[in-house]
Structures are given as C-alpha cells and as structure tokens.
Design an enzyme around this catalytic site. Structure first.
Site, PDB file in Angstrom:
ATOM      1  N   LYS A 127      53.667   3.737 -30.795  1.00 56.57           N
ATOM      2  CA  LYS A 127      52.490   3.331 -30.028  1.00 56.57           C
ATOM      3  C   LYS A 127      51.753   4.600 -29.617  1.00 56.57           C
ATOM      4  CE  LYS A 127      50.960   0.290 -26.324  1.00 56.57           C
ATOM      5  NZ  LYS A 127      50.002   1.183 -25.698  1.00 56.57           N
ATOM      6  N   LYS A 303      55.757  -5.650 -34.622  1.00 61.15           N
ATOM      7  CA  LYS A 303      54.892  -6.713 -35.133  1.00 61.15           C
ATOM      8  C   LYS A 303      55.654  -7.531 -36.167  1.00 61.15           C
ATOM      9  CE  LYS A 303      50.966  -3.597 -34.715  1.00 61.15           C
ATOM     10  NZ  LYS A 303      49.958  -2.760 -35.382  1.00 61.15           N
ATOM     11  N   LYS A 327      57.762  -0.125 -24.165  1.00 62.09           N
ATOM     12  CA  LYS A 327      57.290   1.130 -23.563  1.00 62.09           C
ATOM     13  C   LYS A 327      58.445   2.073 -23.272  1.00 62.09           C
ATOM     14  CE  LYS A 327      52.840   0.733 -22.356  1.00 62.09           C
ATOM     15  NZ  LYS A 327      52.479   0.760 -21.056  1.00 62.09           N
TER      16      LYS A 327
END
Ligand code: IVH
Length: 581
Positions: A127, A303, A327
């Site tokens: 990310k 995903k 996260k």
C-alpha cells in the site's frame, strides 16, 4: 478527555458525539487533503473514524446523508478545474490485526458460499503511501489526469502528472488491446532518496522542507506551476482502473500485467497468494523489508484476484467488499514536548533537538526528535509543553510533524533560540541565506572539538577499534585528547596508559587492544584521511575523488597550500572544474 465506551452512550449522548466526531473528521480531512499538513497521526485519525463508525453501527437511525461514513476523502480545493470520475474512486476498509484479516477472508468465503476448504486467491500489493491519481486514456491517448478529490470529482492536474515523464505516465499507451476508454489508477509517490535530497537542499537554501514523502508528493502534485513539479522527482505505480467497469482481464494479476504492457510501472512486490495465511506471509515479508524498499508504504492491500468474484462481492458504503488494507502499526504518535536542547555540530551549527516524554512509535521508544532549525520551530509554532505529532519513517531520525493546538496548555512557552553557543558561550551567528546558526568559537568550543574528534575516529574515517565515542569523550574530559594527533601520542604515553589501568580500571588486555587498534591506523587510505579532516562540503564521495586525483597526501597538501595562497595548481583547477568538484 476520556471517552465513554460506545456501549454506554445514551441516544442523546451518541447524537452529540457523532456531531463532534464529524466536525473533527471534517477538520482533519481538510488539513490532510488541502493543507497537506496533517495535525494528528494516522492512528489517531483511524481511531476517530472507528469510534464514529461504531456509534453509527449502534444507532443506525442517527446516520445522516452527510455523515463522514457516506463520504470519501475531502472536498476539492478551488484552484484547479474539476474532473468528474467515470467510476468513483473509493477507499478501502482497514484491518489492523491478523484476526481481522482472517475475518476478511472468511467473510468473503461465506458471501460467495464457497465450501470451507476452498482457498480464495488474492493479489497482495504494497500500500503505497502517496496520492492517488486517475488517468483517462481515450483511444490510447492521455486525455486528463485527476486527483481523487471527494471520490466523485477530483482536480485536473494533467500538466503536473505529465511532468513525471513517459516512463511513468505515458502520453500514449504502448502495446495493443487497450479499451477505447480506460481510467488507469495508481499512486504518485516520492522515492525516499529523492525526498531526502530535496529536503536537504531546501533546508540548506532556506526553502520549505516537507515532513514526509507523502506531503512532498501532495505539495508537488498540486503546484499550480507545472515547472515546479518537473524539478521534483516523483514516481508512479499503477494498480487499478475505473472505466471500463468490467475490467480488461479476468483477474487482478492479469490486469496488472496489462498495465505494465501499456507502459506503466507496476509494483514488483505485488503477488498472487491463496488464503488468509498466504496474505499474512506477504504482510510479514513486506513489513520486514519496509525500510529498504526505497519508498514509503503504510500497509498491504489484499484484493480478490478473480474479477467475476469481485463483481459478485460488490461494495459496502464507501469501500469494496473484495479488498482490504492491512495497515502497519502506526509510525506516528503523539507525545509531550518537555524541552528543547541545542546540539553543537562539528562545524559549529546549532541544531534544536526536542526532548520528549518517551513514546513508542512503530515499535521503538523515542525520547528525542530533530526540530531542524529555528525557522522550523517558528513555522510549526512549537512551544515547550505542547502535545506534538511525532513521526518515524524507516531509519531516519524521528521528526516532529505538527503541534496539536487543542492540547496546548495555557503556560506553554515559546522557545527563544539562543544567540550564544550553549557549550562555549561564544556568539552564535546566522549568516545570510543559511538556515542554521553557527557557534563562532571554532577550536575553543569543547562541543565542536569533541564532534570533530568523533568524526575523525568514525567508521568512514580512521575507524579505530576500541576508541569509540564513549572513550573519546572520557579521554577528552581528562585533557588527554584535544586534537587528532593526541590519539597517536596516547598510544605511546606510558604514564597515560598506566593511569588508564590504575584509575579507569582498564585490564592489561583492554589497554593492549586499544594500543593495537590505534597503531593499526597509523597508515590509512588517503580518502579516509581527507574525509577524517571534516572539511565543510567534503563528504565521502568528494574525498574519494580528491584522493584519486592527488594520489598522495603530500601532493594534496601542497595543492591545498598553493590554492590558499592564491596559486591554484593545475590539478586543483582541474578538480574544481570537475563534475561534483
Ligand atoms: S486499490 C477500490 N491498491 O490506498 C479500491 N489502493 O485507502 C481502490 N493505495 O485511495 C484502491 N496503494 O490511494 C489500492 N496497491 C494499492 C494501493 C492503494 C495505495 C491507496 C489509494 C487508495 C487508498 C485506499
């Protein structure tokens, strides 16, 4: 303020609390998206959002159409033309623990009614901690590039995005088989090296520096004058698309391959894995490598790989059911600034260092952070007693990002930057165009002497075994070492070596090792010697260049003397004109 648990809130209290949280979220969103200067840590922001969501979950009748849970990101700023996204740019739900990731995978299996033992395939992608952008290509030609904005409408930043260059944002798609209209989406980010170099130059020249690569990228992407971002080395990773809604591949992994074929950088660490345990393995590997990737990531995005399954899973509120962001633990935290100390560097520059109430940031206890220089203290209006947002990125020195104004005590003290050196009392002056004040004490300043000596014995200079910072400071305090030559005298000074044994409790072996360590460095490579001198502007690279050019100390020394006397030698002139010279 202590908050009552959500379960204890009355309906009235919940309504008031939702309004309070909505105001706070709107304010922090605006700071984050428009001012490029967040005031609270990501973790604190996520906590606010979570509390808001928890209260709404308990009192669904209190969810308003303009609730933060119904919006994505913040509004757009006035300066750029608006662009309506063909397909909205949504955001992701977050997971903070392994169990939340297992729940995510289990939820998907239940929703798809898959048999228990069948593992779902996912793509796990770093990310990227940058800014999302959407690039509309019509018949393979870049038409418009936009920011996310509020998710439906963004800002037209095409000119700025083009400055990233053909290798990152192609003006024409390469290869073939692209849809007639395609919105390629991804993240604009600042590589760590480029960010550090930009900040160092900006600080040296007294220009604005940025707290982190993300703010830097945000500041650059939104510059009105595209000439400015052109000088800022930003990069791009493509990882998604808006139109066409049905995609252009059967899987996410296949789509990433297509994006790469069309000329976009895609992240080399994105991988296809199966099941929650597969996802967690990728997470741990990326967490371990995080500091060395060369760009900031703040987690891993998972995903569902098959696009037909993604379509069946669909969306809930503002995020897809088929993806989640796992996260990393917060690298930001808030703490109290207890004082500001002034450090005197080797060349006399005064650096303010924040003394903090100890706090854990990303698994490390932090007690100090750099405040850069006096302008930074003034710009951020940092006062002693303030609660500050602290940030630790990779292995760089922790920094203070901002003050939390709501938590400023009435007696918070503005900091008066000293006009005299705290170590020797000499005047500290700030020259025109310099960001730092410097002590004018030179070699009478004990702090400068110790810093120079530390540099001299440092790993890239003399690298003397057994003579580290601790020993050096002790020997300096005893008056044994005042200048580098004293180190070599010490190794042959019977009296001092005896004192070491008698008064400092050194054993025979430690004294013998220290002496051997020093003697071993009587001869060293020329570039180490040049570097060890600690001349301003002469770093490791330049020292190497100088050593190659002059080959011996004598010719380097002679050229230096000639140059000082206004008679530059041929070699010196050649070097001064060389690139980087
Ligand atoms: S996918 C519908 N993939 O994270 C989901 N987002 O909170 C579309 N981001 O706005 C996003 N790296 O700015 C996706 N590999 C990645 C990402 C990524 C960073 C950002 C992006 C997005 C935010 C979601």
């Amino acid at each position: 303020m202590t908050e009552s648990p959500v379960a204890d809130l009355s309906r009235e209290a919940a309504e008031a609390e939702l309004a309070r949280l909505a105001r706070a979220l709107a304010r922090h969103d605006a700071l984050y998206y428009q001012g490029d200067a967040p005031e609270i840590s990501d973790a604190d922001y996520d906590a606010l959002r979570r509390r808001h969501a928890d209260i709404e979950a308990r009192f669904p009748e209190l969810v308003k159409p303009d609730s933060p849970s119904q919006r994505v990101g913040a509004g757009i700023s006035e300066a750029f033309a608006e662009v309506r996204h063909g397909v909205p740019m949504l955001s992701l739900d977050n997971a903070f623990s392994d169990d939340e990731v297992r729940d995510f995978a289990a939820r998907i299996a239940r929703f798809l009614k898959l048999p228990g033992e069948e593992l779902i395939a996912f793509v796990a992608e770093p990310k990227i901690d940058g800014l999302s952008a959407s690039l509309l290509y019509v018949d393979g030609v870049l038409e418009v590039g936009a920011t996310r904005g509020d998710g439906r409408t963004g800002e037209d930043v095409t000119a700025n995005l083009r400055t990233l260059g053909e290798a990152r944002i192609p003006s024409r798609l390469k290869g073939s088989g692209w849809p007639a209209r395609v919105e390629v989406r991804g993240e604009v980010y600042a590589p760590t090296d480029a960010f550090t170099a930009f900040n160092a130059a900006a600080e040296a020249e007294g220009r604005r520096s940025y707290a982190n690569p993300r703010n830097f990228a945000a500041g650059s992407r939104r510059q009105k004058n595209p000439a400015i971002p052109a000088g800022r080395p930003l990069n791009f990773f493509a990882y998604a698309w808006g139109e066409p809604a049905e995609g252009f591949s059967e899987t996410q992994a296949g789509a990433l391959e297509k994006l790469a074929e069309w000329g976009f950088p895609t992240n080399p660490r994105s991988v296809r894995v199966e099941g929650a345990e597969g996802l967690l393995q990728v997470y741990r590997a990326l967490e371990a490598d995080r500091a060395t990737l060369g760009y900031d990531i703040d987690g891993v995005v998972y995903k569902v790989d098959r696009l037909d399954l993604q379509a069946r899973l669909g969306f809930v509120a503002r995020s897809p059911r088929w993806a989640i962001a796992h996260k990393f633990p917060a690298q930001q935290a808030t703490t109290v600034l207890e004082g500001i100390d002034i450090q005197v560097g080797r060349t006399g520059s005064l650096t303010p260092v924040a003394r903090l109430a100890p706090v854990t940031v990303g698994g490390v206890v932090v007690r100090n952070a750099t405040l850069h220089n006096e302008d930074e203290i003034a710009r951020k209006d940092v006062r002693i007693g303030d609660t500050v947002v602290l940030q630790r990125a990779g292995d760089v020195i922790p920094q203070i990002v901002a003050v939390v104004p709501e938590r400023r005590p009435a007696d918070a003290l503005p900091f008066a930057f000293p006009t005299h050196c705290p170590a020797c009392g000499s005047e500290a002056v700030r020259e025109e165009g310099e960001a730092r004040r410097r002590c004018t004490g030179g070699l009478i300043c004990p702090a400068q002497i110790v810093e120079r000596l530390k540099h001299f014995v440092g790993r890239k200079a003399f690298d003397i075994e057994g003579l580290g910072e601790k020993q050096l400071v002790a020997f300096h305090e005893r008056g044994w070492i005042r200048e580098p030559a004293d180190i070599f005298r010490l190794a042959r000074d019977k009296e001092q070596l005896t004192a070491l044994r008698a008064e400092d409790g050194y054993g025979e072996t430690s004294v013998a090792n220290l002496v051997a360590g020093i003697e071993a460095r009587r001869t060293i490579a020329l570039e180490r010697l040049i570097f060890a001198l600690g001349i301003r502007e002469i770093g490791e690279q330049t020292s190497l260049l100088l050593a190659r050019e002059f080959e011996t100390w004598d010719s380097f020394d002679a050229a230096g003397r000639e140059a000082a006397a206004g008679l530059p030698s041929a070699a010196w002139t050649a070097l001064a004109n060389a690139p980087g010279g």
